[in-house]
Structure formats: structure tokens, C-alpha cells
Design an enzyme around this catalytic site. Structure first.
Site, PDB file in Angstrom:
ATOM      1  N   PRO A  12     -21.696  -4.783  -4.300  1.00  0.00           N
ATOM      2  CA  PRO A  12     -21.187  -3.429  -4.527  1.00  0.00           C
ATOM      3  C   PRO A  12     -19.667  -3.326  -4.542  1.00  0.00           C
ATOM      4  O   PRO A  12     -18.981  -4.000  -3.783  1.00  0.00           O
ATOM      5  CB  PRO A  12     -21.765  -2.627  -3.359  1.00  0.00           C
ATOM      6  N   ASN A  13     -19.209  -2.475  -5.439  1.00  0.00           N
ATOM      7  CA  ASN A  13     -17.798  -2.104  -5.596  1.00  0.00           C
ATOM      8  C   ASN A  13     -16.938  -3.183  -6.244  1.00  0.00           C
ATOM      9  O   ASN A  13     -15.761  -2.955  -6.507  1.00  0.00           O
ATOM     10  CB  ASN A  13     -17.189  -1.671  -4.252  1.00  0.00           C
ATOM     11  N   ARG A  20      -9.386  -1.183  -7.237  1.00  0.00           N
ATOM     12  CA  ARG A  20      -9.807  -0.940  -5.870  1.00  0.00           C
ATOM     13  C   ARG A  20      -8.872  -1.641  -4.892  1.00  0.00           C
ATOM     14  O   ARG A  20      -8.772  -2.869  -4.921  1.00  0.00           O
ATOM     15  CB  ARG A  20     -11.216  -1.510  -5.733  1.00  0.00           C
ATOM     16  N   TYR A  25      -7.341  -6.693  -2.628  1.00  0.00           N
ATOM     17  CA  TYR A  25      -8.168  -7.473  -3.556  1.00  0.00           C
ATOM     18  C   TYR A  25      -7.418  -7.981  -4.791  1.00  0.00           C
ATOM     19  O   TYR A  25      -7.988  -8.727  -5.587  1.00  0.00           O
ATOM     20  CB  TYR A  25      -9.389  -6.649  -3.969  1.00  0.00           C
ATOM     21  N   ASN A  76     -20.653 -13.346  -3.882  1.00  0.00           N
ATOM     22  CA  ASN A  76     -19.788 -12.422  -3.163  1.00  0.00           C
ATOM     23  C   ASN A  76     -20.615 -11.154  -3.004  1.00  0.00           C
ATOM     24  O   ASN A  76     -20.708 -10.342  -3.929  1.00  0.00           O
ATOM     25  CB  ASN A  76     -18.499 -12.124  -3.925  1.00  0.00           C
ATOM     26  N   ALA A  79     -19.881  -5.652   0.648  1.00  0.00           N
ATOM     27  CA  ALA A  79     -20.203  -5.105   1.967  1.00  0.00           C
ATOM     28  C   ALA A  79     -21.583  -5.556   2.465  1.00  0.00           C
ATOM     29  O   ALA A  79     -21.825  -5.599   3.679  1.00  0.00           O
ATOM     30  CB  ALA A  79     -20.133  -3.582   1.924  1.00  0.00           C
ATOM     31  N   HIS A  82     -22.138  -8.176   5.290  1.00  0.00           N
ATOM     32  CA  HIS A  82     -22.090  -7.867   6.718  1.00  0.00           C
ATOM     33  C   HIS A  82     -23.325  -7.111   7.206  1.00  0.00           C
ATOM     34  O   HIS A  82     -23.416  -6.772   8.385  1.00  0.00           O
ATOM     35  CB  HIS A  82     -20.830  -7.038   7.018  1.00  0.00           C
ATOM     36  N   GLU A 100     -20.709 -19.053  -0.416  1.00  0.00           N
ATOM     37  CA  GLU A 100     -20.310 -17.661  -0.191  1.00  0.00           C
ATOM     38  C   GLU A 100     -18.821 -17.523  -0.503  1.00  0.00           C
ATOM     39  O   GLU A 100     -18.028 -18.349  -0.068  1.00  0.00           O
ATOM     40  CB  GLU A 100     -20.566 -17.331   1.286  1.00  0.00           C
ATOM     41  N   HIS A 102     -15.354 -14.743  -0.925  1.00  0.00           N
ATOM     42  CA  HIS A 102     -14.712 -13.432  -0.768  1.00  0.00           C
ATOM     43  C   HIS A 102     -13.295 -13.536  -1.305  1.00  0.00           C
ATOM     44  O   HIS A 102     -12.626 -14.560  -1.138  1.00  0.00           O
ATOM     45  CB  HIS A 102     -14.658 -13.013   0.708  1.00  0.00           C
ATOM     46  N   LEU A 103     -12.859 -12.451  -1.919  1.00  0.00           N
ATOM     47  CA  LEU A 103     -11.478 -12.399  -2.399  1.00  0.00           C
ATOM     48  C   LEU A 103     -10.518 -12.342  -1.221  1.00  0.00           C
ATOM     49  O   LEU A 103      -9.500 -13.041  -1.188  1.00  0.00           O
ATOM     50  CB  LEU A 103     -11.297 -11.160  -3.267  1.00  0.00           C
ATOM     51  N   SER A 104     -10.833 -11.492  -0.264  1.00  0.00           N
ATOM     52  CA  SER A 104      -9.948 -11.311   0.888  1.00  0.00           C
ATOM     53  C   SER A 104     -10.346 -12.269   2.015  1.00  0.00           C
ATOM     54  O   SER A 104     -11.462 -12.815   2.016  1.00  0.00           O
ATOM     55  CB  SER A 104     -10.045  -9.867   1.395  1.00  0.00           C
ATOM     56  N   ARG A 109      -9.344  -9.266   8.915  1.00  0.00           N
ATOM     57  CA  ARG A 109      -9.452  -7.840   8.631  1.00  0.00           C
ATOM     58  C   ARG A 109     -10.182  -7.158   9.806  1.00  0.00           C
ATOM     59  O   ARG A 109     -10.085  -7.620  10.926  1.00  0.00           O
ATOM     60  CB  ARG A 109     -10.166  -7.641   7.288  1.00  0.00           C
ATOM     61  N   ARG A 113     -16.061  -7.130   9.631  1.00  0.00           N
ATOM     62  CA  ARG A 113     -16.126  -8.013   8.463  1.00  0.00           C
ATOM     63  C   ARG A 113     -16.206  -9.487   8.871  1.00  0.00           C
ATOM     64  O   ARG A 113     -16.388 -10.371   8.034  1.00  0.00           O
ATOM     65  CB  ARG A 113     -14.917  -7.810   7.552  1.00  0.00           C
TER      66      ARG A 113
HETATM   67  C1  DQA Z   1     -15.295  -8.719   0.044  1.00  0.00           C
HETATM   68  C2  DQA Z   1     -15.067  -8.450   1.530  1.00  0.00           C
HETATM   69  C3  DQA Z   1     -16.065  -7.439   2.049  1.00  0.00           C
HETATM   70  O1  DQA Z   1     -15.831  -7.190   3.421  1.00  0.00           O
HETATM   71  C4  DQA Z   1     -15.949  -6.139   1.284  1.00  0.00           C
HETATM   72  O2  DQA Z   1     -16.927  -5.229   1.725  1.00  0.00           O
HETATM   73  C5  DQA Z   1     -16.008  -6.325  -0.179  1.00  0.00           C
HETATM   74  C6  DQA Z   1     -15.282  -7.447  -0.775  1.00  0.00           C
HETATM   75  C7  DQA Z   1     -14.200  -9.648  -0.547  1.00  0.00           C
HETATM   76  O3  DQA Z   1     -14.428 -10.185  -1.619  1.00  0.00           O
HETATM   77  O4  DQA Z   1     -13.123  -9.808   0.048  1.00  0.00           O
HETATM   78  O5  DQA Z   1     -16.559  -5.512  -0.905  1.00  0.00           O
HETATM   79  O6  DQA Z   1     -16.540  -9.372  -0.112  1.00  0.00           O
END
Ligand code: DQA
Length: 150
Positions: A12-13, A20, A25, A76, A79, A82, A100, A102-104, A109, A113
Site C-alpha cells: 500500500p501507498n 509521498r 522515500y 516491499n 505498512a 508491520h 524483503e 524497504h526504501l527507508s 524510524r 516500524r
Molecule cells: C516502507 C516502510 C514502511 O514502514 C512504510 O509503511 C511504507 C514503506 C519503505 O519502503 O520504506 O509504506 O516499506
């Protein structure tokens, strides 16, 4: 080497990448991520199937599909990372290597997370490098799948 693609699944997102929270990100879009991931895979003669969904059930369906149709997973889960035992169970059932991403850097954080359900089913976790995290995941899988650099 397997002719099956690597499924690269986004939660999502992540369709909002580029717009965003760019300070977290980055400015690259999901299309940029797709192109860079594809280019990296091509270097090893690997194919990718790159998808994004805002719906947990759809992602679970794609992971179930990956069991028969993919040689590996890059996920990825956004959210859902978690929160989702359903995605964890799907990855365990898929029984193919999963990385797995993640961008961040989720470890520097918010506290919530820092825990990932997906990690328990993954061969490794790459986070904090923006879109490069996807490329590094492909590189790690290429070695694991014995793909040879072209
Ligand atoms: C994320 C990190 C997650 O905590 C967050 O909810 C995301 C993006 C990342 O790619 O850094 O939607 O997965």
C-alpha cells in the site's frame, strides 16, 4: 537457470512514490523503481514481474501465484510489513527465496516500524537505499539463483 520471473511485489501507498513524503522515500516514482529493477535483472538474464496493490488480499493472492509461477520474491509490503501475519504465512507457503526490501531504513524510524513479520520468511532484508534497495535485492537473488552476469 530458471526461466520463471522474480515477482517484485509492492504494498500500500507505494503507488504514490515520488509524491509521498519525498524527504523519506525520495523523488523516484514506482515506474522508476520498476525500470531500474528490470534493468538490473536484465544484466543477469533474469525476468521480473513487478506489481503494486493497496489491498492485503490481492498481495496474498499474488504470493500464492508466485509459488508456481516465480523463481523468487522481492517484497516491499509497505505498512503490511508491520501488521500482516497473512502475508508472512503466504511467503512461508510459497516456499521460494524471498528478499524483503524497504526504501527507508525502518530501523531508524518510529518504533512500530522496527518489527517486520516478513523478515521471518525472508533470506535477507535490504532497507535504507531508496530505489537502489530493489536493485540490491535482485543482485543478491541473482547470486543465489546462480544467474550469470551478461
Ligand atoms: C516502507 C516502510 C514502511 O514502514 C512504510 O509503511 C511504507 C514503506 C519503505 O519502503 O520504506 O509504506 O516499506
Amino acid at each position: 537457470m530458471s526461466k520463471k520471473p522474480i515477482y517484485v511485489l509492492n504494498g500500500p501507498n507505494l503507488n504514490l512514490l515520488g509524491k509521498r513524503e519525498p524527504e523519506i522515500y525520495g523523488h523516484a516514482t514506482l515506474d522508476d523503481a520498476r525500470e531500474r529493477t528490470q534493468a538490473r535483472a536484465k544484466l543477469y538474464g533474469l525476468e521480473i514481474e513487478f506489481r503494486q496493490s493497496n489491498t492485503e488480499g490481492e498481495i496474498v493472492g499474488w504470493i500464492q501465484e508466485a509459488h508456481a509461477k516465480a523463481c523468487a520474491l522481492v517484497i516491499n509490503a509497505g505498512a503490511y510489513t508491520h501488521t500482516s501475519v497473512a502475508i508472512l504465512d503466504a511467503v512461508l507457503a510459497a516456499d521460494i527465496p524471498c528478499v524483503e526490501v524497504h526504501l527507508s531504513n525502518i530501523f531508524c524510524r518510529e518504533e512500530f516500524r522496527r518489527h517486520s513479520y516478513i523478515s521471518a520468511a525472508s533470506v535477507g532484508v535490504i532497507c535504507g537505499f531508496g530505489v537502489k534497495s530493489y536493485e540490491l535485492a535482485i543482485e543478491a537473488l541473482a547470486e543465489r539463483l546462480n544467474a550469470v552476469e551478461k
